[in-house]
Design an enzyme around this catalytic site. Structure first.
Site, short mmCIF file in Angstrom:
data_model
loop_
_atom_site.label_atom_id
_atom_site.label_comp_id
_atom_site.label_asym_id
_atom_site.label_seq_id
_atom_site.Cartn_x
_atom_site.Cartn_y
_atom_site.Cartn_z
N HIS A 17 -7.85 -1.58 -1.33
CA HIS A 17 -7.45 -0.90 -2.56
C HIS A 17 -8.53 -1.06 -3.64
O HIS A 17 -8.88 -0.11 -4.33
CB HIS A 17 -6.14 -1.48 -3.12
N LYS A 41 13.46 1.07 -1.04
CA LYS A 41 12.44 0.46 -0.19
C LYS A 41 12.51 -1.06 -0.30
O LYS A 41 12.73 -1.59 -1.39
CB LYS A 41 11.06 0.96 -0.64
N ARG A 90 -7.77 6.31 5.76
CA ARG A 90 -8.33 5.36 6.72
C ARG A 90 -8.45 5.94 8.11
O ARG A 90 -9.30 5.57 8.88
CB ARG A 90 -7.43 4.11 6.79
N SER A 128 -1.78 -3.03 3.69
CA SER A 128 -0.82 -4.00 3.17
C SER A 128 0.16 -4.41 4.27
O SER A 128 0.61 -5.55 4.31
CB SER A 128 -0.05 -3.40 1.98
P1 ADP Z 1 1.88 3.51 -0.13
O1 ADP Z 1 3.11 2.66 -0.14
O2 ADP Z 1 1.97 4.69 -1.05
O3 ADP Z 1 1.31 3.84 1.23
P2 ADP Z 1 -0.20 1.51 -0.35
O4 ADP Z 1 -0.18 0.46 -1.39
O5 ADP Z 1 0.01 1.09 1.05
O6 ADP Z 1 0.82 2.60 -0.84
O7 ADP Z 1 -1.58 2.32 -0.41
C1 ADP Z 1 -1.95 3.04 -1.55
C2 ADP Z 1 -3.19 3.88 -1.26
O8 ADP Z 1 -4.28 3.02 -0.94
C3 ADP Z 1 -3.07 4.86 -0.09
O9 ADP Z 1 -3.70 6.07 -0.46
C4 ADP Z 1 -3.84 4.21 1.00
O10 ADP Z 1 -4.41 5.18 1.86
C5 ADP Z 1 -4.92 3.51 0.22
N1 ADP Z 1 -5.47 2.39 0.97
C6 ADP Z 1 -4.79 1.33 1.46
N2 ADP Z 1 -5.60 0.50 2.14
C7 ADP Z 1 -6.84 1.05 2.07
C8 ADP Z 1 -8.12 0.69 2.61
N3 ADP Z 1 -8.25 -0.39 3.37
N4 ADP Z 1 -9.16 1.49 2.33
C9 ADP Z 1 -9.00 2.63 1.62
N5 ADP Z 1 -7.82 3.03 1.10
C10 ADP Z 1 -6.76 2.27 1.33
#
Ligand code: ADP
Length: 155
Positions: A17, A41, A90, A128
């Site tokens: 992130h 959720k 990703r 995550s």
């Molecule tokens: P959500 O619950 O909306 O999926 P996340 O917190 O999991 O939210 O992810 C938020 C954003 O961050 C998403 O667009 C996801 O693709 C991006 N993201 C998560 N991990 C990575 C990473 N390792 N590299 C690039 N983008 C990422």
């Protein structure tokens, strides 16, 4: 002013992130990292804890703000005057999911554009979900989370 919202659960925030936000900084005047509140959720970490970690991690970036929102992401963007959404890609399953959401947000948000950055290879395996599994399994998640935050492992 070009404002982008980076929406997510950040349960917890990962170095993936942070890398995405850093790379998007030159594209926007301001990036708001916004935690979506979804009452149906189930999260591993409480809302306030996730917000606090985001504030800590992004404190050093004057153009990055941290906020939270309920209901539709597109309406939140309109409310704060953000014309852009920021998301990371990703892999192909991210693409399939994000494509639909982005098309919907464009309609619901009256023309909001989603800007996608492809994850860098060294971060594209980090999610995550995986970090939560590592924490729940009692292993050390520190290689995947920003150094500013410390996640105490459950005994
Ligand atoms: P959500 O619950 O909306 O999926 P996340 O917190 O999991 O939210 O992810 C938020 C954003 O961050 C998403 O667009 C996801 O693709 C991006 N993201 C998560 N991990 C990575 C990473 N390792 N590299 C690039 N983008 C990422």
């Amino acid at each position: 002013m070009k404002i982008a919202v980076f929406p997510g659960s950040f349960d917890p925030i990962t170095i993936g992130h942070v890398d995405l936000v850093r790379r998007a900084l030159p594209l926007f005047d301001k990036i708001i990292v916004a935690v979506g509140i979804n009452t149906t959720k189930k999260y591993l970490f409480p809302h306030e804890q996730r917000m606090e970690w985001l504030r800590q991690v992004f404190a050093q970036y004057p153009n990055v703000g941290v906020d939270a929102f309920s209901n539709l992401t597109a309406h939140y963007c309109q409310r704060i005057g953000a014309d852009f959404l920021l998301r990371g890609l990703r892999n192909a399953s991210d693409f399939d999911y994000e494509k639909t959401i982005s098309q919907l947000n464009h309609i619901v948000g009256g023309g909001i554009e989603t800007v996608f950055l492809i994850a860098q290879p060294e971060f594209s395996h980090i999610s995550s979900t995986i970090v939560r599994e590592i924490i729940i399994g009692g292993a050390d998640a520190s290689p995947f989370i920003p150094k500013e935050i410390e996640i105490r492992l459950k005994p």
